[in-house]
Each structure stands twice: as structure tokens, then as C-alpha cells.
Motif scaffolding. Structure first.
Motif, PDB file in Angstrom:
ATOM      1  N   TYR A  84       0.934  -1.088  -0.494  1.00 44.82           N
ATOM      2  CA  TYR A  84      -0.157  -0.055  -0.084  1.00 44.82           C
ATOM      3  C   TYR A  84       1.173   1.485  -0.213  1.00 44.82           C
ATOM      4  O   TYR A  84       0.676   2.198  -0.809  1.00 44.82           O
ATOM      5  CB  TYR A  84      -0.798   0.219   1.321  1.00 44.82           C
ATOM      6  CG  TYR A  84      -1.473   0.877   1.758  1.00 44.82           C
ATOM      7  CD1 TYR A  84      -2.365   1.089   0.794  1.00 44.82           C
ATOM      8  CD2 TYR A  84      -1.323   1.895   2.570  1.00 44.82           C
ATOM      9  CE1 TYR A  84      -3.372   2.641   1.400  1.00 44.82           C
ATOM     10  CE2 TYR A  84      -1.886   3.048   2.961  1.00 44.82           C
ATOM     11  CZ  TYR A  84      -2.590   3.536   1.871  1.00 44.82           C
ATOM     12  OH  TYR A  84      -3.318   4.926   2.595  1.00 44.82           O
ATOM     13  N   GLY A  85       1.896   0.953   0.743  1.00 46.09           N
ATOM     14  CA  GLY A  85       2.576   2.472   1.185  1.00 46.09           C
ATOM     15  C   GLY A  85       3.706   2.731   0.153  1.00 46.09           C
ATOM     16  O   GLY A  85       3.982   3.837  -0.540  1.00 46.09           O
ATOM     17  N   ARG A  86       3.919   1.578  -1.076  1.00 45.63           N
ATOM     18  CA  ARG A  86       4.540   1.394  -2.402  1.00 45.63           C
ATOM     19  C   ARG A  86       3.912   1.653  -2.866  1.00 45.63           C
ATOM     20  O   ARG A  86       4.238   3.173  -3.926  1.00 45.63           O
ATOM     21  CB  ARG A  86       5.752   0.468  -3.075  1.00 45.63           C
ATOM     22  CG  ARG A  86       6.456   0.389  -3.988  1.00 45.63           C
ATOM     23  CD  ARG A  86       6.892  -1.134  -3.445  1.00 45.63           C
ATOM     24  NE  ARG A  86       6.229  -1.831  -3.366  1.00 45.63           N
ATOM     25  CZ  ARG A  86       6.293  -2.915  -2.454  1.00 45.63           C
ATOM     26  NH1 ARG A  86       6.956  -2.837  -1.411  1.00 45.63           N
ATOM     27  NH2 ARG A  86       4.822  -3.916  -2.612  1.00 45.63           N
ATOM     28  N   GLU A  87       2.840   1.716  -3.506  1.00 42.82           N
ATOM     29  CA  GLU A  87       1.914   2.445  -4.252  1.00 42.82           C
ATOM     30  C   GLU A  87       1.018   3.994  -4.066  1.00 42.82           C
ATOM     31  O   GLU A  87       1.489   4.740  -4.493  1.00 42.82           O
ATOM     32  CB  GLU A  87       0.929   1.410  -4.692  1.00 42.82           C
ATOM     33  CG  GLU A  87       0.193   0.119  -5.078  1.00 42.82           C
ATOM     34  CD  GLU A  87       1.445  -0.045  -6.489  1.00 42.82           C
ATOM     35  OE1 GLU A  87       1.115   0.396  -7.459  1.00 42.82           O
ATOM     36  OE2 GLU A  87       2.285  -0.998  -5.987  1.00 42.82           O
ATOM     37  N   LEU A  88       1.084   4.341  -2.815  1.00 45.37           N
ATOM     38  CA  LEU A  88       0.832   5.247  -2.652  1.00 45.37           C
ATOM     39  C   LEU A  88       1.345   5.703  -3.132  1.00 45.37           C
ATOM     40  O   LEU A  88       1.695   7.798  -2.957  1.00 45.37           O
ATOM     41  CB  LEU A  88       0.131   5.530  -1.293  1.00 45.37           C
ATOM     42  CG  LEU A  88      -0.450   6.607  -0.427  1.00 45.37           C
ATOM     43  CD1 LEU A  88      -1.988   6.897  -0.893  1.00 45.37           C
ATOM     44  CD2 LEU A  88      -0.323   7.614   1.108  1.00 45.37           C
ATOM     45  N   GLY A  89       2.877   5.937  -2.269  1.00 46.35           N
ATOM     46  CA  GLY A  89       4.231   6.939  -3.053  1.00 46.35           C
ATOM     47  C   GLY A  89       4.627   6.699  -3.842  1.00 46.35           C
ATOM     48  O   GLY A  89       4.283   8.308  -4.894  1.00 46.35           O
ATOM     49  N   GLY A  90       4.134   6.438  -5.113  1.00 46.01           N
ATOM     50  CA  GLY A  90       4.390   5.931  -6.498  1.00 46.01           C
ATOM     51  C   GLY A  90       2.823   7.150  -6.902  1.00 46.01           C
ATOM     52  O   GLY A  90       3.490   7.460  -7.379  1.00 46.01           O
ATOM     53  N   ALA A  91       1.852   7.145  -6.664  1.00 51.61           N
ATOM     54  CA  ALA A  91       1.326   7.792  -7.055  1.00 51.61           C
ATOM     55  C   ALA A  91       0.756   8.951  -6.728  1.00 51.61           C
ATOM     56  O   ALA A  91       0.643  10.509  -7.603  1.00 51.61           O
ATOM     57  CB  ALA A  91      -0.262   7.354  -6.621  1.00 51.61           C
ATOM     58  N   TYR A 103       1.618  12.387  -9.713  1.00 48.01           N
ATOM     59  CA  TYR A 103       0.475  13.396  -9.349  1.00 48.01           C
ATOM     60  C   TYR A 103       0.784  14.653  -8.736  1.00 48.01           C
ATOM     61  O   TYR A 103       0.705  15.934  -9.350  1.00 48.01           O
ATOM     62  CB  TYR A 103      -1.140  12.864  -8.304  1.00 48.01           C
ATOM     63  CG  TYR A 103      -2.041  13.491  -8.332  1.00 48.01           C
ATOM     64  CD1 TYR A 103      -2.687  13.447  -9.339  1.00 48.01           C
ATOM     65  CD2 TYR A 103      -2.127  14.872  -7.837  1.00 48.01           C
ATOM     66  CE1 TYR A 103      -3.917  14.274  -9.803  1.00 48.01           C
ATOM     67  CE2 TYR A 103      -3.687  15.206  -8.151  1.00 48.01           C
ATOM     68  CZ  TYR A 103      -4.857  15.538  -9.091  1.00 48.01           C
ATOM     69  OH  TYR A 103      -5.420  15.749  -9.359  1.00 48.01           O
ATOM     70  N   ASP A 104       2.035  14.826  -7.677  1.00 49.90           N
ATOM     71  CA  ASP A 104       3.082  15.723  -7.144  1.00 49.90           C
ATOM     72  C   ASP A 104       3.232  16.559  -8.826  1.00 49.90           C
ATOM     73  O   ASP A 104       3.140  17.634  -9.155  1.00 49.90           O
ATOM     74  CB  ASP A 104       4.047  15.929  -6.865  1.00 49.90           C
ATOM     75  CG  ASP A 104       3.967  16.566  -5.486  1.00 49.90           C
ATOM     76  OD1 ASP A 104       2.802  16.475  -5.090  1.00 49.90           O
ATOM     77  OD2 ASP A 104       5.110  16.354  -4.933  1.00 49.90           O
ATOM     78  N   ALA A 141      -3.583   9.303 -15.217  1.00 51.23           N
ATOM     79  CA  ALA A 141      -3.856   7.766 -15.371  1.00 51.23           C
ATOM     80  C   ALA A 141      -3.389   6.739 -14.737  1.00 51.23           C
ATOM     81  O   ALA A 141      -4.357   6.166 -13.900  1.00 51.23           O
ATOM     82  CB  ALA A 141      -3.790   7.356 -16.402  1.00 51.23           C
ATOM     83  N   GLN A 142      -2.182   6.758 -15.165  1.00 52.96           N
ATOM     84  CA  GLN A 142      -1.031   6.037 -13.977  1.00 52.96           C
ATOM     85  C   GLN A 142      -1.263   6.678 -12.911  1.00 52.96           C
ATOM     86  O   GLN A 142      -1.143   5.680 -12.036  1.00 52.96           O
ATOM     87  CB  GLN A 142       0.237   6.743 -15.171  1.00 52.96           C
ATOM     88  CG  GLN A 142       1.370   5.247 -14.032  1.00 52.96           C
ATOM     89  CD  GLN A 142       1.720   3.417 -14.566  1.00 52.96           C
ATOM     90  OE1 GLN A 142       1.188   3.302 -14.870  1.00 52.96           O
ATOM     91  NE2 GLN A 142       2.338   3.528 -13.171  1.00 52.96           N
ATOM     92  N   ALA A 143      -1.027   7.394 -12.238  1.00 50.85           N
ATOM     93  CA  ALA A 143      -1.269   8.147 -10.583  1.00 50.85           C
ATOM     94  C   ALA A 143      -2.462   7.242 -10.386  1.00 50.85           C
ATOM     95  O   ALA A 143      -2.527   6.580  -9.253  1.00 50.85           O
ATOM     96  CB  ALA A 143      -1.253   9.388 -10.487  1.00 50.85           C
ATOM     97  N   GLU A 144      -3.498   7.849 -10.932  1.00 49.98           N
ATOM     98  CA  GLU A 144      -4.991   7.006 -10.103  1.00 49.98           C
ATOM     99  C   GLU A 144      -4.901   5.145 -10.320  1.00 49.98           C
ATOM    100  O   GLU A 144      -5.675   4.585  -9.300  1.00 49.98           O
ATOM    101  CB  GLU A 144      -6.033   7.345 -11.410  1.00 49.98           C
ATOM    102  CG  GLU A 144      -6.484   8.849 -11.141  1.00 49.98           C
ATOM    103  CD  GLU A 144      -6.917   9.493 -12.375  1.00 49.98           C
ATOM    104  OE1 GLU A 144      -7.701   9.184 -13.745  1.00 49.98           O
ATOM    105  OE2 GLU A 144      -7.743  10.766 -12.440  1.00 49.98           O
ATOM    106  N   LEU A 145      -4.509   5.190 -11.262  1.00 53.26           N
ATOM    107  CA  LEU A 145      -3.915   3.389 -11.243  1.00 53.26           C
ATOM    108  C   LEU A 145      -3.334   2.478 -10.146  1.00 53.26           C
ATOM    109  O   LEU A 145      -3.816   1.921  -9.252  1.00 53.26           O
ATOM    110  CB  LEU A 145      -3.598   3.240 -12.379  1.00 53.26           C
ATOM    111  CG  LEU A 145      -2.974   1.374 -12.741  1.00 53.26           C
ATOM    112  CD1 LEU A 145      -4.379   0.622 -12.534  1.00 53.26           C
ATOM    113  CD2 LEU A 145      -2.670   0.916 -13.856  1.00 53.26           C
ATOM    114  N   MET A 146      -2.427   3.695  -9.700  1.00 53.42           N
ATOM    115  CA  MET A 146      -1.360   3.014  -8.494  1.00 53.42           C
ATOM    116  C   MET A 146      -2.313   3.455  -6.953  1.00 53.42           C
ATOM    117  O   MET A 146      -2.096   2.500  -6.061  1.00 53.42           O
ATOM    118  CB  MET A 146      -0.257   3.891  -8.500  1.00 53.42           C
ATOM    119  CG  MET A 146       0.983   3.345  -9.696  1.00 53.42           C
ATOM    120  SD  MET A 146       2.312   4.587  -9.711  1.00 53.42           S
ATOM    121  CE  MET A 146       3.351   3.629  -8.661  1.00 53.42           C
TER     122      MET A 146
END
Lengths: 301, 301
Positions: free
Chosen positions: B216-223, B227-228, B266-271
Motif C-alpha cells: 500500500y505504502g509503495r503504490e501510494l508513494g508512487g501515486a 500526481y505531484d 491515469a497512471q497515478a490513479e491506477l496506482m
């Protein structure tokens, strides 16, 4: 042993410790093949630059009183040297002391650049705490936490960095002897005291033993700093055309400016004797640590 | 709960966490009456400057899944915020990003001076590790060591600082998508991942639970990071007279410059969706964390 024999034995032991801790530093800071290699190179440049390794020697020699595994002690010694190196790398920055040279070599921001030196110092601090917390350093997590806490107390806002802040704020101000003593205890003394105590923490020393080691470290740190002021004065007096020491020239009050050269020297020697006195109960095993106290107030640099 | 309800509940919970962690920071950074007061004031200025407290919220919300004592969780949350603040104070320095403003206020070196900002950042890092190692943070020393090690790994030479080094070195260079992903994972992602994992460490979660929280943390960090980049582009496009984002203007490659705005979004939303998916096994208790993932890719700043 006679005095001369002690001095020779100390020099040999310090050289051996320097070799050991540098091998440990080399192992703890491997250069990766990835893009952040330059950061680790700058960290290595900052910490693998010679030096007497006084703090490392203190860790290892006190640890040996308690028969601590040598690799564990060398890891803690390496961590102290990384912490010390981070403080030097940041101290040398243009916004701080603005020193282009460190031990005759370009300081980290001259060899690399300011941003790299800031980051290398930052990462050296992190790595120091990391090494202390790693299971290889001690099998008891309580001891590892204690090391982290003791290093943080010695080096943070109520220790070394707090002392650096006071030092900067007091340039050109007239400090009292008590204020200088506190400033120097924070800025330099507490990390030296930590190095001694770390050996006792690793060795899970009794509280009585801890008390003596802490007292030794405290007096040694004081002696070291006052004698540094003495050296600053002597060294510069011998330099053609300069009559005052660097600290005096920068308007920094030191124990020499307060007490005068002779009394400051006598004070450092007294503290070194007191340091050695705290080790009586350890007998001959502590001979090198006692010799270190005497060396601290007779060294040439 | 409906989407709107989740969003409202998330906003309320984040505000409550911000209040709690700021009270904790206030308590952990008392201003002394001694000469180093200015240092602690600068540290407080660096860390008590508002902000969303995303990392603190992650610590506390994950910790609540495992019924961790709230004060313990708030201490770790405060430590993460101190670590994050240290990186921002140093990042803003003239030799680094040279930013005069941080959240609309003068950055630390503008409010004080460069030397004070360097020392305040240094001491914030030290204090972060100190707080993690203190017995009040957890009664199990193993857990405290694990927190120290996880924060060091996330923030040191193989984490955040390593990422900052790569970022500096790659200005004006053409990075591949894989290189940008790694850079951003180091620079931002790993500290966000740490914040999530810290809650699980505090809660002595099972290894299966740890696995889901880490994912969860890894995907959230990527997203968050992608998104930044999206926000950087959108915000600047809306600013009169500027068509490219700040990162693009500085010659920094981002996922937006590689993928284009829509595909990056879209990539951020997917993550973010994948992040939420990793929390399925925790049921409704994890609703706010899932809402946080969605918030991460729909926020305005």
C-alpha cells in the motif's frame, strides 16, 4: 611500564585502531553502481581522510576493558567517526566556517560542490545511526537503542549542534569562563564522552563502571578542548607574522583568552590527570587509556 | 459510506491528526532558556509550518489498524515529520534548490540565516532518530531498533538523500521512464512507504499484514509523486505567461514529460487504486486509508 614505553604502545595501538576502523568504514560505505555513486564517494571522502581517530580509539579501547567482540566495537567506532565527519563536512561549508582545506586536502565542498557536501554530511549522520541500530552491532536491542540515544544526546540540539549554534552566536561577544566551558563541553566534549561511554554500553558495564568511564570521558573531552585552544595559540605564535591564534583572530573567546596560556595548559593537564584517575579501578588493563589522557595534553596537533 | 462521506471523514481525520502531531512536536522540541534557544526555534520554524501532515496521518491511521497506543503513534508521526522537515530545510538552501519561500512563508534560511538552517536541519534529523529510539515510543527495544533502521533506509544514502543526489546530477539529462521511477521512489516514495510501515512496526503486525501495508505504502508513494508532477504541470499551465511546469523549466524530466499529462494522471490513479486494493483484507477499518489513496490523486495542491 615506563612513560616512553607507554607512549610507543599508545602510538602503535592508535595506528592499529585507525587501520581497523578504516577497513570497517570501507565495508560500511560500499560505492554502488547506481546513479547515487557520487554521494557515497563524497561520504567516503569526508570520512576516510586520515585523522588520529581519537574517538574510534576511545570506543575500542574502552570496549576492550569489557572484552567486547572487536568487530562490534569497530562498527560503533566507525559510526562515531561518521558522525564526527558529518559535523566537519558541514562546519567547513561557506555559510559556516568557510574552510577550503581539511587536513591539508580540499574540504568536501571544494572537492565536490556545496550541494553534494550538504547531502554527504546528511547521509553520514543517517548512516551513523543506522549502523548503531543494526543487529550486527550488538545482539541486545536494548543496548543498540541505548547507543542511538546516547549518540543523539551527544550530537543533537542539546549536544554538538547546540554547541555549534552557541559558538556562532557568540562571535565577538565576551563570554565568561563558565559559558566557554559549557560551549566547549557541548561542541566537542560530549562526542568524546560518548565514544568512551559507547564502549561501556557495548560491554554492558555495571553502573559503577559506567560512572567511572563517563567521568573519564568527560574530563578527557575537557582536557582535549582546552589543549586544542592551547595548540591554536602555540601553533600560530610560531607562524611568522601572526601573533594571535585563529580563534582569537575570529573574536572567539577561548580558555586561553580567559586564563592565559600557562594556566590553560595547566588546567588541561590537571583534567587529563583526573581523567586517568577515574580509571584506577580497572588496573593495568586501562594503561593505554591513561596514556591517551596524557597524550591529549602533549600532542603537537 | 458514499464517496462524499469518505472525503469529509478523511478531511476531519487529517485535521485531527495534524492537531495531535503538532502538539507532540511542540512537546518534543521545548525551547530552552540557554544560549542554543535560536537553534530550537529554527527547528520549530522548520517543522511547525502547517502542511497536510500526510506522512503523520499514514503512521497514525495504519497504527490504528493494529490498536497501537495513540501517544506512541503520535511520537513516531512527529519523528517522520521532523525527518521530512529536515529534508525540506536543506533542500531550500541556496546551494540546493534555492527557494526563498516554503508554503508561502520565508524558508528557514531566509527567516534565520544559512548556517542556522543547516544546523536546524541537522538537529531535526538527529531528533527524529532519537524519538524513535526512546522507550516512550514502544516498550519493545526490537521494535524501536526496527523503526530506526527503517527510517535510516528510507531517508539515507539508499533512500531520500540518494534520490536527491540523483535528481541534482540529472538536471538537463534525458532520463528514461525507469530512471525517473527509481529516482522518485527514492526521493519521495520511500519516506511515504516508511510512514505506512512504521504503523505496522509499532503494531507488531504479522508478516502477511506487513506485506500488504508495505505494498500500500509503495503504490501510494508512487501515486503521490506522479500526481505531484501532474499538479506541477496543471498549476503552472493555469499561471499566466507560463506554459511549462517548474520541473520542466529546470530541465528535469518527470513522468509528465515522458508520458504526457493524461497518461501520467491515469497512471497515478491506477496506482492509487492498486494501493487501496492492498488493504482489502483489513475491511472497513481501512476505509480512511483507501480514501487517502483517492485523495492523493485528486488533491489541488
Amino acid at each position: 611500564m615506563a612513560h616512553k614505553q607507554h607512549t610507543d604502545a599508545l602510538a602503535a595501538a592508535m595506528a592499529e585502531t585507525a587501520r581497523l576502523v578504516e577497513a570497517q568504514l570501507d565495508a560500511l560505505l560500499p560505492v554502488p553502481e547506481t546513479a547515487e555513486a557520487k554521494l557515497i564517494e563524497a561520504m567516503r571522502y569526508g570520512v576516510l581522510n586520515g585523522g588520529k581517530r581519537l574517538r574510534a580509539f576511545l570506543v575500542m579501547e574502552v570496549a576492550s576493558l569489557f572484552a567486547v567482540n572487536k568487530t562490534c566495537a569497530a562498527r560503533v567506532a566507525a559510526a562515531v567517526e561518521m558522525l564526527h565527519a558529518y559535523s566537519l563536512v558541514h562546519d567547513d561549508l561557506p555559510a559556516m566556517d568557510d574552510d577550503d582545506l581539511r587536513r591539508g586536502q580540499p574540504s568536501c565542498h571544494k572537492k565536490y560542490d556545496e550541494a553534494t557536501a550538504i547531502l554527504a554530511g546528511d547521509a553520514l549522520q543517517t548512516r551513523a545511526f543506522e549502523v548503531l541500530a543494526e543487529p550486527d552491532t550488538h545482539d541486545d536491542a536494548e543496548a543498540r537503542c541505548e547507543l542511538v540515544l546516547a549518540l543523539a544526546a551527544a550530537s543533537g540540539m542539546r549536544g554538538m549542534v547546540g554547541g555549534q549554534m552557541i559558538d556562532m552566536e557568540s562571535e565577538g561577544k565576551q563570554l565568561t569562563g563558565a559559558e566557554i566551558t559549557r560551549l566547549q563541553a557541548l561542541k566537542t566534549g560530549r562526542l568524546i564522552q560518548f565514544a568512551a561511554e559507547a564502549g561501556a554500553i557495548l560491554g554492558r558495564a555495571s553502573s559503577a563502571q559506567r560512572h567511572f568511564i563517563a567521568a573519564y570521558g568527560r574530563e578527557l573531552g575537557g582536557a582535549f578542548q582546552i589543549y586544542d585552544d592551547v595548540l591554536d595559540e602555540i601553533a600560530d605564535a610560531a607562524t611568522l607574522g601572526k601573533t594571535a591564534g585563529k580563534d582569537l583572530a575570529q573574536g572567539k573567546a577561548t580558555m586561553v583568552s580567559i586564563l592565559g596560556l600557562e594556566r590553560a595548559k595547566a588546567q588541561a593537564e590537571l583534567m587529563a590527570e583526573q581523567a586517568a584517575g577515574h580509571l584506577e579501578s580497572f588496573g593495568e588493563k586501562a594503561d593505554l587509556l591513561k596514556a591517551l589522557a596524557r597524550f591529549t595534553v602533549s600532542r603537537k596537533s
